[in-house]
Design a protein around this motif. Structure first.
Motif, PDB file in Angstrom:
ATOM      1  N   GLY A 107      77.250  45.070   9.302  1.00  0.00           N
ATOM      2  CA  GLY A 107      77.937  43.956   9.943  1.00  0.00           C
ATOM      3  C   GLY A 107      77.086  43.406  11.056  1.00  0.00           C
ATOM      4  O   GLY A 107      76.183  44.074  11.550  1.00  0.00           O
ATOM      5  N   PRO A 108      77.365  42.187  11.480  1.00  0.00           N
ATOM      6  CA  PRO A 108      76.555  41.561  12.521  1.00  0.00           C
ATOM      7  C   PRO A 108      76.727  42.266  13.872  1.00  0.00           C
ATOM      8  O   PRO A 108      77.650  43.065  14.044  1.00  0.00           O
ATOM      9  CB  PRO A 108      77.102  40.135  12.588  1.00  0.00           C
ATOM     10  N   SER A 109      75.840  41.969  14.782  1.00  0.00           N
ATOM     11  CA  SER A 109      75.914  42.510  16.127  1.00  0.00           C
ATOM     12  C   SER A 109      77.265  42.122  16.749  1.00  0.00           C
ATOM     13  O   SER A 109      77.708  40.987  16.586  1.00  0.00           O
ATOM     14  CB  SER A 109      74.747  41.924  16.907  1.00  0.00           C
ATOM     15  N   GLY A 110      77.911  43.079  17.380  1.00  0.00           N
ATOM     16  CA  GLY A 110      79.206  42.805  18.008  1.00  0.00           C
ATOM     17  C   GLY A 110      80.393  42.968  17.073  1.00  0.00           C
ATOM     18  O   GLY A 110      81.543  42.780  17.474  1.00  0.00           O
ATOM     19  N   ALA A 111      80.145  43.370  15.811  1.00  0.00           N
ATOM     20  CA  ALA A 111      81.224  43.492  14.816  1.00  0.00           C
ATOM     21  C   ALA A 111      82.178  44.647  15.117  1.00  0.00           C
ATOM     22  O   ALA A 111      83.328  44.631  14.692  1.00  0.00           O
ATOM     23  CB  ALA A 111      80.633  43.676  13.423  1.00  0.00           C
ATOM     24  N   GLY A 112      81.664  45.675  15.815  1.00  0.00           N
ATOM     25  CA  GLY A 112      82.489  46.842  16.103  1.00  0.00           C
ATOM     26  C   GLY A 112      81.984  48.117  15.457  1.00  0.00           C
ATOM     27  O   GLY A 112      82.636  49.165  15.535  1.00  0.00           O
ATOM     28  N   LYS A 113      80.779  48.073  14.857  1.00  0.00           N
ATOM     29  CA  LYS A 113      80.230  49.238  14.151  1.00  0.00           C
ATOM     30  C   LYS A 113      80.068  50.439  15.076  1.00  0.00           C
ATOM     31  O   LYS A 113      80.464  51.555  14.763  1.00  0.00           O
ATOM     32  CB  LYS A 113      78.856  48.896  13.544  1.00  0.00           C
ATOM     33  N   SER A 114      79.469  50.162  16.219  1.00  0.00           N
ATOM     34  CA  SER A 114      79.185  51.229  17.161  1.00  0.00           C
ATOM     35  C   SER A 114      80.488  51.795  17.748  1.00  0.00           C
ATOM     36  O   SER A 114      80.654  53.015  17.866  1.00  0.00           O
ATOM     37  CB  SER A 114      78.300  50.629  18.245  1.00  0.00           C
ATOM     38  N   THR A 115      81.416  50.910  18.058  1.00  0.00           N
ATOM     39  CA  THR A 115      82.712  51.338  18.589  1.00  0.00           C
ATOM     40  C   THR A 115      83.435  52.217  17.555  1.00  0.00           C
ATOM     41  O   THR A 115      84.017  53.244  17.908  1.00  0.00           O
ATOM     42  CB  THR A 115      83.582  50.108  18.934  1.00  0.00           C
ATOM     43  N   LEU A 116      83.340  51.832  16.298  1.00  0.00           N
ATOM     44  CA  LEU A 116      83.981  52.604  15.236  1.00  0.00           C
ATOM     45  C   LEU A 116      83.364  54.000  15.163  1.00  0.00           C
ATOM     46  O   LEU A 116      84.058  55.018  15.128  1.00  0.00           O
ATOM     47  CB  LEU A 116      83.819  51.863  13.900  1.00  0.00           C
ATOM     48  N   VAL A 174      91.076  48.440  21.885  1.00  0.00           N
ATOM     49  CA  VAL A 174      91.068  47.343  22.850  1.00  0.00           C
ATOM     50  C   VAL A 174      90.474  47.909  24.136  1.00  0.00           C
ATOM     51  O   VAL A 174      91.001  48.867  24.701  1.00  0.00           O
ATOM     52  CB  VAL A 174      92.503  46.808  23.115  1.00  0.00           C
ATOM     53  N   PHE A 175      89.345  47.354  24.567  1.00  0.00           N
ATOM     54  CA  PHE A 175      88.722  47.834  25.804  1.00  0.00           C
ATOM     55  C   PHE A 175      89.517  47.347  27.006  1.00  0.00           C
ATOM     56  O   PHE A 175      90.265  46.370  26.907  1.00  0.00           O
ATOM     57  CB  PHE A 175      87.262  47.371  25.884  1.00  0.00           C
ATOM     58  N   PRO A 176      89.354  48.016  28.156  1.00  0.00           N
ATOM     59  CA  PRO A 176      90.120  47.639  29.339  1.00  0.00           C
ATOM     60  C   PRO A 176      89.982  46.157  29.725  1.00  0.00           C
ATOM     61  O   PRO A 176      90.918  45.566  30.262  1.00  0.00           O
ATOM     62  CB  PRO A 176      89.540  48.539  30.440  1.00  0.00           C
ATOM     63  N   ASP A 177      88.840  45.556  29.387  1.00  0.00           N
ATOM     64  CA  ASP A 177      88.687  44.126  29.728  1.00  0.00           C
ATOM     65  C   ASP A 177      89.384  43.208  28.718  1.00  0.00           C
ATOM     66  O   ASP A 177      89.274  41.987  28.814  1.00  0.00           O
ATOM     67  CB  ASP A 177      87.196  43.760  29.836  1.00  0.00           C
ATOM     68  N   GLY A 178      90.083  43.811  27.734  1.00  0.00           N
ATOM     69  CA  GLY A 178      90.827  43.007  26.770  1.00  0.00           C
ATOM     70  C   GLY A 178      90.098  42.757  25.462  1.00  0.00           C
ATOM     71  O   GLY A 178      90.694  42.231  24.520  1.00  0.00           O
ATOM     72  N   THR A 179      88.806  43.138  25.373  1.00  0.00           N
ATOM     73  CA  THR A 179      88.066  42.941  24.115  1.00  0.00           C
ATOM     74  C   THR A 179      88.695  43.777  23.001  1.00  0.00           C
ATOM     75  O   THR A 179      88.814  44.992  23.123  1.00  0.00           O
ATOM     76  CB  THR A 179      86.586  43.379  24.271  1.00  0.00           C
ATOM     77  N   GLU A 180      89.061  43.095  21.901  1.00  0.00           N
ATOM     78  CA  GLU A 180      89.593  43.803  20.739  1.00  0.00           C
ATOM     79  C   GLU A 180      88.441  44.116  19.812  1.00  0.00           C
ATOM     80  O   GLU A 180      88.066  43.288  18.976  1.00  0.00           O
ATOM     81  CB  GLU A 180      90.563  42.883  19.990  1.00  0.00           C
ATOM     82  N   ALA A 181      87.870  45.305  19.962  1.00  0.00           N
ATOM     83  CA  ALA A 181      86.665  45.630  19.194  1.00  0.00           C
ATOM     84  C   ALA A 181      87.001  46.100  17.782  1.00  0.00           C
ATOM     85  O   ALA A 181      86.210  45.901  16.866  1.00  0.00           O
ATOM     86  CB  ALA A 181      85.842  46.678  19.931  1.00  0.00           C
ATOM     87  N   LEU A 182      88.139  46.748  17.586  1.00  0.00           N
ATOM     88  CA  LEU A 182      88.572  47.193  16.254  1.00  0.00           C
ATOM     89  C   LEU A 182      90.022  46.790  16.060  1.00  0.00           C
ATOM     90  O   LEU A 182      90.848  46.984  16.952  1.00  0.00           O
ATOM     91  CB  LEU A 182      88.431  48.721  16.111  1.00  0.00           C
TER      92      LEU A 182
HETATM   93  P1  ADP Z   1      78.243  46.534  16.982  1.00  0.00           P
HETATM   94  O1  ADP Z   1      77.936  47.989  17.041  1.00  0.00           O
HETATM   95  O2  ADP Z   1      78.747  46.103  15.632  1.00  0.00           O
HETATM   96  O3  ADP Z   1      77.125  45.676  17.460  1.00  0.00           O
HETATM   97  P2  ADP Z   1      80.035  47.125  19.154  1.00  0.00           P
HETATM   98  O4  ADP Z   1      80.964  48.152  18.610  1.00  0.00           O
HETATM   99  O5  ADP Z   1      78.941  47.573  20.059  1.00  0.00           O
HETATM  100  O6  ADP Z   1      79.474  46.240  17.959  1.00  0.00           O
HETATM  101  O7  ADP Z   1      80.893  46.051  19.964  1.00  0.00           O
HETATM  102  C1  ADP Z   1      82.063  45.444  19.435  1.00  0.00           C
HETATM  103  C2  ADP Z   1      82.640  44.509  20.480  1.00  0.00           C
HETATM  104  O8  ADP Z   1      83.167  45.288  21.556  1.00  0.00           O
HETATM  105  C3  ADP Z   1      81.637  43.569  21.100  1.00  0.00           C
HETATM  106  O9  ADP Z   1      82.326  42.396  21.395  1.00  0.00           O
HETATM  107  C4  ADP Z   1      81.224  44.299  22.384  1.00  0.00           C
HETATM  108  O10 ADP Z   1      80.792  43.385  23.350  1.00  0.00           O
HETATM  109  C5  ADP Z   1      82.527  44.956  22.787  1.00  0.00           C
HETATM  110  N1  ADP Z   1      82.362  46.186  23.546  1.00  0.00           N
HETATM  111  C6  ADP Z   1      81.669  47.309  23.204  1.00  0.00           C
HETATM  112  N2  ADP Z   1      81.779  48.259  24.137  1.00  0.00           N
HETATM  113  C7  ADP Z   1      82.568  47.726  25.101  1.00  0.00           C
HETATM  114  C8  ADP Z   1      83.068  48.220  26.342  1.00  0.00           C
HETATM  115  N3  ADP Z   1      82.775  49.435  26.777  1.00  0.00           N
HETATM  116  N4  ADP Z   1      83.845  47.378  27.073  1.00  0.00           N
HETATM  117  C9  ADP Z   1      84.169  46.161  26.632  1.00  0.00           C
HETATM  118  N5  ADP Z   1      83.732  45.631  25.483  1.00  0.00           N
HETATM  119  C10 ADP Z   1      82.953  46.407  24.723  1.00  0.00           C
END
Ligand code: ADP
Ligand code: ADP
Length: 239
Positions: free
Chosen positions: A37-46, A12-20
């Motif tokens: 997975g589609p853009s925004g799925a959480g691949k990069s965060t994972l 969960v990012f500080p702004d509240g986004t639940e990425a995983l």
């Molecule tokens: P993907 O790689 O699948 O495109 P990301 O892992 O980049 O997806 O992002 C997953 C979600 O987390 C998206 O909604 C993205 O906007 C959000 N996100 C990614 N990095 C941050 C961050 N540093 N702060 C807040 N939200 C983030």
């Protein structure tokens, strides 16, 4: 043999986004796993969680039996040295020749900067040339990175990552900036160097067709959750 075990990883990012949202999977040595997975799925965060570029808010990650999330300082650096990274935008030193970019991977950025380029031995250079040969770039070794095509630059990126003799290769959208034919070529080299070294790799791709063509296993992620985990053959309807 298990290389990596991810349990209930939540981000969960500080702004509240639940990425995983509670990610679970285990990766065996030698597997080539593609995360799709589609853009925004959480691949990069994972992927960034695996070497703690993003520290998950919950869950555990065990890499070669070590607790990644608890690791700090020396231990974390030691873990990161065993994880080679390949990036979408290559992240090469543009003005440096290809072989020096590879040496950055072998010796580490810090030693490169502190030691100066003159400190490389002939053996170091030969090692870099040998690795460049493995990605088909023996003739480009002394060209500046920015004189190479995108596909060639990414092959330097792969060479740099394997130069550090990692146990895991993480490639975050490695072909997203390339045209289809260079993409295929880069994936062929990526797969072949991994197979030659028995190297485990996790590759984020948004192109399902490339994942099906190259991966041993596909993990599909949507809205922070795993929605598919199986072989390319089992993935019949997309995710
Ligand atoms: P993907 O790689 O699948 O495109 P990301 O892992 O980049 O997806 O992002 C997953 C979600 O987390 C998206 O909604 C993205 O906007 C959000 N996100 C990614 N990095 C941050 C961050 N540093 N702060 C807040 N939200 C983030
Ligand atoms: P790329 O796809 O090239 O990796 P991104 O645009 O996905 O680049 O992310 C670049 C950086 O911005 C990352 O550090 C990521 O965590 C951060 N980021 C991505 N989405 C958000 C977001 N919605 N809010 C804040 N930071 C974000």
């Amino acid at each position: 043999e298990t290389l990596l075990e991810v349990k209930n990883v939540t981000m969960v990012f500080p702004d509240g986004t639940e990425a995983l949202k509670g990610i679970n999977f285990t990766i065996k040595k030698g597997e080539l796993v593609s995360i799709i997975g589609p853009s925004g799925a959480g691949k990069s965060t994972l992927m960034r969680s695996l070497n703690l570029l993003n520290k998950p808010t919950e869950g555990s990650i065990s890499f070669e039996g070590e607790d990644v999330i608890a690791a700090k300082g020396r231990q974390l650096r030691h873990i990161r040295r065993r994880i080679g990274m390949v990036f979408q935008h290559f992240n090469l030193v543009k003005r440096s020749p290809a072989y020096l970019n590879v040496l950055h991977g072998r010796l580490g950025y810090v030693s490169t900067i502190k030691g100066g380029l003159g400190r490389f031995s002939e053996a170091d250079t030969r090692g870099a040339l040998e690795i460049l040969r493995r990605v088909g770039l023996e003739d480009q070794a002394f060209k500046r990175a920015d004189e190479l095509s995108g596909g060639q630059q990414q092959r330097v990126g792969i060479a740099r990552a394997i130069a550090q003799s990692p146990s895991l290769l993480l490639a975050d959208e490695p072909i997203a900036s390339l045209d289809p034919s260079s993409s295929e070529n880069v994936m062929v080299y990526l797969k072949s160097v991994c197979q030659e070294d028995g190297l485990t790799s996790i590759v984020n791709l948004h192109q399902v067709d490339f994942a099906k063509q190259f991966a041993d296993r596909i993990i599909g992620v949507k809205a922070g959750e795993i929605v598919f985990d199986g072989t390319p053959r089992e993935l019949t309807d997309g995710i």
